[in-house]
Design a protein around this motif. Sequence first.
Motif, PDB file in Angstrom:
ATOM      1  N   PRO A 168      -7.461  13.835  20.797  1.00  0.00           N
ATOM      2  CA  PRO A 168      -7.451  12.554  20.007  1.00  0.00           C
ATOM      3  C   PRO A 168      -7.469  12.643  18.359  1.00  0.00           C
ATOM      4  N   LEU A 169      -5.946  13.399  17.929  1.00  0.00           N
ATOM      5  CA  LEU A 169      -5.834  13.922  16.670  1.00  0.00           C
ATOM      6  C   LEU A 169      -4.632  12.377  15.852  1.00  0.00           C
ATOM      7  N   ARG A 170      -5.481  11.819  14.845  1.00  0.00           N
ATOM      8  CA  ARG A 170      -4.850  10.788  14.426  1.00  0.00           C
ATOM      9  C   ARG A 170      -4.318  11.019  12.967  1.00  0.00           C
ATOM     10  N   ALA A 171      -3.262  10.235  12.681  1.00  0.00           N
ATOM     11  CA  ALA A 171      -2.994  10.193  10.852  1.00  0.00           C
ATOM     12  C   ALA A 171      -3.664   9.228  10.481  1.00  0.00           C
ATOM     13  N   GLU A 172      -3.993   8.921   9.485  1.00  0.00           N
ATOM     14  CA  GLU A 172      -3.809   7.707   8.194  1.00  0.00           C
ATOM     15  C   GLU A 172      -3.325   8.115   7.071  1.00  0.00           C
ATOM     16  N   VAL A 173      -2.785   7.200   6.646  1.00  0.00           N
ATOM     17  CA  VAL A 173      -2.059   6.967   4.812  1.00  0.00           C
ATOM     18  C   VAL A 173      -3.211   6.867   4.462  1.00  0.00           C
ATOM     19  N   THR A 174      -3.636   6.746   3.276  1.00  0.00           N
ATOM     20  CA  THR A 174      -4.211   5.964   2.349  1.00  0.00           C
ATOM     21  C   THR A 174      -3.792   7.061   0.975  1.00  0.00           C
ATOM     22  N   GLY A 175      -4.334   6.253   0.124  1.00  0.00           N
ATOM     23  CA  GLY A 175      -4.401   6.738  -1.532  1.00  0.00           C
ATOM     24  C   GLY A 175      -3.782   5.679  -1.902  1.00  0.00           C
ATOM     25  N   GLY A 176      -3.457   5.418  -3.457  1.00  0.00           N
ATOM     26  CA  GLY A 176      -2.449   4.261  -4.345  1.00  0.00           C
ATOM     27  C   GLY A 176      -1.633   4.003  -3.713  1.00  0.00           C
ATOM     28  N   PRO A 177      -0.248   4.354  -3.407  1.00  0.00           N
ATOM     29  CA  PRO A 177       0.925   3.803  -2.693  1.00  0.00           C
ATOM     30  C   PRO A 177       0.433   2.836  -1.744  1.00  0.00           C
ATOM     31  N   ALA A 178      -0.200   3.548  -0.486  1.00  0.00           N
ATOM     32  CA  ALA A 178      -0.748   3.156   0.636  1.00  0.00           C
ATOM     33  C   ALA A 178      -1.236   1.569   0.920  1.00  0.00           C
TER      34      ALA A 178
END
Length: 703
Positions: A168-178
Amino acid sequence: MPRTPAAPLPRPAQAPAPVATPRGPRRPRITAWLVLLLTVLALGAAFGLGPKDATTTDSTGTALPAASQSNKVAEIVKTFPTGAVAPAIVVYSNTDGSPLTDAQRSVVSERSGPLGALGLAPAAARPEVIENKVATVAVLLPTNADDDRNSDIIQKVRTTAGQDLAAPLRAEVTGGPAFRADITQVFAGADTNLLIATASVVAVLLLITYRSPVLWLVPLLVVGAGDRVAAIVVAVLAPHAGVQVDASAAGILSVLVFGAGTDYALLLVSRYRDELHLTEDRFTAMARAWRGTAPAVLASGTTVVLSLLTLLTAELTGNRGLGFAGAIGILVAMLFGLIVLPAALVLPGRWLFWPLVPKVGDAISADRRGLWARIGQAVARRPAQVAMAGTAVLLLLASGTLGLRTGLAQADSFRKTPEAVLGQRTLTAVQPAGAVDPLTLISTPATAEQVAQAARQTPGVSSVTPSTLTDRYASAEVILAAAPGTAESDRTLQRLRDTVGQIPQADALVGGATAEAYDTAQANTHDTRLVVPLVLAIVFLVLIALLRSLIAPVLLVATVIASYFAALGASWILFRTVYDFPAVDTNVPLLSFLFLVALGVDYNIFLIARTREDTVAGHDTRTAVLRALASTGGVITSAGILLAAVFAVLGVLPLITLTQIGIIVGIGVLLDTLLVRTVLVPALVLLTGRHFWWPSRPEGPAR
C-alpha cells in the motif's frame, strides 16, 4: 426565443423607399466588399505574422506588489549562493494509514538518491521519517524557472518517486513548486477549451434566437475573427505597455470579446431587420440601423473600456494585465461589430434571414402587441409598487452577503483535488500544517539570533530553523502551525512581522510562498478600494454625456450597484449550499464588480438611449419608455442570456476563482436583464417622468 416585434419609427413606415436605380447601390456595395477584403487581408497578416495567443508571461500567478515584504525577500534570496529555491516535498505513506515497514523505509532511502539528482542540492534530499507513518524527501528546485520547466521537473519528480511502488505504499509530491505545477496544469489548453466552449454556447444561442440555419453563422464568424485579432493585438502591444498577460487573463479576454461582440451583433441585426420592414433597399436599411445602433454601442463599449483601464492603477501585475487585455478586446469587438459585421450582413441580401425573411410593410406595432409591450403596460399601471417590489427582491438577495467570507486557502483553490493538496493533507496529519510552505525570515547577521528567538516566541509559530548566512543577510525557515492561506495562518504571519519588525537594526522581513499569498490578498483589497470608485465615476460621467441628464445617471448607477450586491449575495448562498466553497477568493469581488457594473450598465444604456431617441422624436417620456421596452425587450433579453451563458463557460476550468467569477457575473447579468432593465428601470422612469431627463428637456416644454 420569440421574435422581437419591431417598433414603428418616427417617419412614414408603410411607404417603401423608391426602387433604386442600377447605379444607386453600387457605391455602398463596393464599400462593403472593400471592408471585407481588407478584413480578410488583415486577418491573414495577423495570423501569419502575429503571436498565437494573448499570453505574454509564462507565470500563471499574480506578480507580487513591489513594496511588499514578500517581494523584497524574494529579491534578497536571489542573491544567496543557492539562489531562490523552494522544496518539492515527496511524501511517502501507506494508503491504509499503517506504519512504514523497514522494507518500505529502505525503498524510500533508495529513491532519495535519484530524487536528489533532480534538484539543486542532491545532498539535501535525505529521507526524514515522521511518527513512523510518513517519510519525506525534500527536493530543492529553483523558483525562477518558467511554468513549463517547473512542470517538467515536477513530473519527473513524481515519476521517479512513484515508479514501481508496491501497495500500500504511495508517493505524493507537494510543496510550493508542486502547487505551481498543478495550477499550470489547470490552464493547460485553457485557451482552446474556453474558445471551443464559448463558441459552442454562442452558436447554440444565436441559432435559437434567429431561428435561421444561416444567419447565426455571420455574427459568430465575425466575433470569432475579432477574438483572434484581439488576442494577437494584446500579445503585440502588451510588452510595449509594460504589462503582463497571464493565462487566466487570456481566457477571460475571449469571454469578454465573445460576450460583448455578440451583444453588439444582436442589437445591430435586430435594428437592421426592423429597417428591412420599412425599405426595399438593404443598404439604406443598414445605414439607418447603423445610425440607430452605433451611439448606444459606442457609449456602452466606451464605458467598459474605460472601466477596464482603471485596472492599470492596480498594484497587482495580474490585474493590470487583465485590464489592458480586456480593454483591447472590447475595442476590437466594437470595431468588428460596427464596421465588419454591417458589411457581412448587407452583402448577402434578405435571404440571410431565411425562413423568416423580412418584407416591406409587415412590421408589427410594438406599442400594443407583444410580451414586452404587455409587461410595460403592467408596470405602467402600478410603477410605485413595482419599484418597491423590485428593490425588495434586490435587497433580499443582497442580504446574502452578510455572511460572506473572502480568502481561499491554497488547498481549497481547486474544484478537483490535485496531488499537491493530497500530499499536503497527508503531511498535515503528522506535522504542523505550515511545514508544506515554510516562511523565510530575513534579518541582519548581527541580529539573527535575537530575531529567531523573537520568532519562536510568537504565538502560532511551530519552529524556527536558521538556514543561510551571508555578509549582508541571515535567513531562517519558519514553520507555522496553521495551513497556508487560512485565516489563522494570516494572523500568525502578521503577528510575526509585527514582532520581528520591532527589533532595532534588524531590518527583519518575512517572505515565502505563504507570505506572498497574503501580500497578494492585501494588494487585491487595495486595488478594490481604488478601482471601484473610479469605475463608478466613469460610468456616471459616460451616462451624463450620453443622456445629458443628472437624475437618470444617478438612478441607473444605483440600480447596477444594487444588482451587483444582489448577485454577490445570491452567489454566496449558492456557493455554500450547492458547491460547498469555503470562501470567495480575494480578487473575485473586484473583478465581478468590474464586469457587472461595466457590462450590466450596457442594457440600461440600450434601453434608455432608445427611450431618449423616441422622446426627441416627439413622444412624452411615459410613452417613449414603454415603446423602448417593447422594441428592445426581446433583443436585450437574448443578449443578457447569451452573456450570462458565456461567462458561465469559465466554469469549464477546475479553478474555483474563475468558477466564482463566472457564476457571480452570470447571475448579475440575468438580474440586470430580467429584473432591473425589464421592470425596475421602467418603473423609475415612469415615476420621475420628464424630471428623469433633468436638466435637459428632450420632450420639449410641458404640455
